[in-house]
Enzyme design. Sequence first.
Site, PDB file in Angstrom:
ATOM      1  N   HIS A 467      -0.868   2.448   5.731  1.00 23.36           N
ATOM      2  CA  HIS A 467      -0.874   3.666   6.656  1.00 23.36           C
ATOM      3  C   HIS A 467       0.344   4.634   6.449  1.00 23.36           C
ATOM      4  CE1 HIS A 467      -1.800   5.870  10.444  1.00 23.36           C
ATOM      5  NE2 HIS A 467      -0.483   6.015  10.539  1.00 23.36           N
ATOM      6  N   GLU A 468       1.665   3.734   6.548  1.00 21.70           N
ATOM      7  CA  GLU A 468       2.849   4.495   6.457  1.00 21.70           C
ATOM      8  C   GLU A 468       3.106   5.072   5.100  1.00 21.70           C
ATOM      9  OE1 GLU A 468       4.128   5.181   8.893  1.00 21.70           O
ATOM     10  OE2 GLU A 468       3.227   3.994  10.357  1.00 21.70           O
ATOM     11  N   HIS A 471       1.648   8.491   4.884  1.00 25.24           N
ATOM     12  CA  HIS A 471       2.594   9.761   5.347  1.00 25.24           C
ATOM     13  C   HIS A 471       3.757   9.833   4.412  1.00 25.24           C
ATOM     14  CE1 HIS A 471       1.093  10.086   9.487  1.00 25.24           C
ATOM     15  NE2 HIS A 471       1.494   8.826   9.705  1.00 25.24           N
ATOM     16  N   HIS A 474       2.626  11.946   1.528  1.00 27.49           N
ATOM     17  CA  HIS A 474       2.371  13.520   2.046  1.00 27.49           C
ATOM     18  C   HIS A 474       4.029  14.277   1.644  1.00 27.49           C
ATOM     19  CE1 HIS A 474       0.180  16.036   5.135  1.00 27.49           C
ATOM     20  NE2 HIS A 474       0.192  16.592   3.966  1.00 27.49           N
TER      21      HIS A 474
END
Length: 684
Positions: A467-468, A471, A474
């Site tokens: 998940h991290e 980020h 991105h």
Amino acid sequence: MTNPLLNIGELQDFAAIRPEHVEPAIDTLLARARAAIEKAADPATPATWEAVIDAIDDAGEPLWRAWSAVGHLNAVVNTPELRAAYNAALPKVTEFSTWVGLHEGLYRQYKRLREDAGFAALSPTRQRIIELALRDFRLSGVELPQPQRERFAELSEEQAAVSQKFSENVLDATDGYALYVEDDTELAGIPDDVIAAGRAAAQADGKPGCKLTLQAPCYIPVMQYAHSGELRARLYKAYGTRASDTAQSPDYDNSGLIERLLTLRAEEAGMLGFAHFAEQQLQTRMAESPAQVLDFLCDLAARAKAYAVRDLDEVRAFARDELGLQELHPWDVAYVSERLRTKRYDYSEDEVKRYFPQPRVVAGLFDVVQALFGVRMAHARDASVWHKDVEVIRVEDADGALAGHLYLDLFARTGKQGGAWVDLDRNRRRTARGLQTPVVFLTCNFTPPSAEQPSLLTHDDVITLFHEMGHALHALLSEVDEPGASPFGSVEWDAIELPSQFMENFCWEYDVLQRLSAHVQTGEALPRELHGRMLAARNFQSGLGTVRQIEFALFDMLLHQNKDVANIGAVMQILRSVRDEVAVLVPPDWHRSPHSFSHIFAGGYGAGYYSYKWAEVLSADAFAAFEEAAGAGHTRLLPEVGARFRKEILAVGGSRCALDSFVAFRGRKPDIAALLRHSGMAEA
């Protein structure tokens, strides 16, 4: 120039930064940035991109990189001295940000840029940056009359201070709790590695027995595995009353801070002409109105509640029939659920984590990123770090060109905020000096390694890491050359979770798990048969999990639509009313989840917690594109689809609205069907 915050190079010298560096550096950099803004805002300065926006970015970047470093260190290696230095500088930085937002001269320069005939010749990205800046000026109160502008500035500064104190109270309340258990029978059921870590911690404190804490690597396995209901109850109450009026110690009670923050937010929204803070916040979101958000959440709750009721009924029946528990207490739920899952699917999280040593998981994650997006991860040598456990990674494109740097800080420790998050040191930017690549911090709180073995990650930990990384990618894979359209700076908040939640899906793919796993003793990859059991259990209690998230999101949205919440009792009443509507598992009256709800009171998610479920619709639908392209029984690690996701979602950052980016990737607007299917609720 001996101050490392005034002499920042390609990478910051984190090891050299001391509390005494903070205030002098921030004062100097604020003065430089203020002078640059005054010059850019001077009517005599031509209203051009170079004279206004480039000039401000040039002067602002050293300030924001220094402040990012200070804020990050305050979160991950908090000390009394650093906290004092941070808090001394915080009002100055907040006042500066408010001053910029209220600067009429600068606002007029942006308006001149927008109204100039040359605006049409600017790139779409630069046009969008100017439009977004004008919107943000209006939301910053620049159009308010003078007396109100002063009050608006006071509101902004006080909100920053209150949020910071809220965060500190949660950290101190968490770090300040310890339960020393000397009777080994009370520790029965708890995994050996957790007990070993607790014994080492107790010994370090000069205490006998085993030290249990409220930090996630200890608290979660105790709640899942400890046979002692009394022990679970003690930790559950300590965790659920952290930083509240019902805690054992009132020193860190956040009640007054919650009341004050809600009052300040309501006043700010009213000054800007909004009905409430929720309406104000949605000006920068994909969602068009609070009513649309409530409709979305209530529709999802209606679909999920029957599954949640079924999940809880199963837990109660198992507790009664298999464990002899006639009454199911809240502190029993995680324990009974783990026993139920172990019996039904014939595996436990403790068994699974033996296959996920942290070094292997990280190496496998890097392989997955390379397979999907064509980038390579390599360890950077001789980079300065704030703690010995931190790793620095060079992210390189297929041609070997540097895409950015990634700092990994993965283990829990005292003085480090709980949870997992990604933060930014600097954005990608193209200047006359060349291309500046992004620098990103990725922080988690996994169980630290010991002398005997590496850190072992649960499958949930693996999901958190992916998940991290979403980020981080991105920011790292953005191809936007202007900071004003950077992913974290301008992507709508309720779409910012799309890349992160998208990456979670790969944690269930067998070929991906083969890359991530190597049994800590045998080196064996995760067996297919065990993967099959994990997959069968994937949606175990997904109904309970979904309504829990909806409960948080509804509470947040309703709380910020209520302008009359004057006391903590009214806050708790809103939470009770939400639970009456959607919850199936209700905590005791003394439970105080709002008092440690840092996401909405200290983390930028105020009137925005719904974003997790909103973005989950986007992420599930995006992953469905890989499923459709792969077909049954084939790998979803598809470089051609990954390249399209990179191009249309990651690379464009905030250079266009998030819905346009999603449509460019998927060929249509989002559909909730994939989320329901992935959650085991397709028939709903």
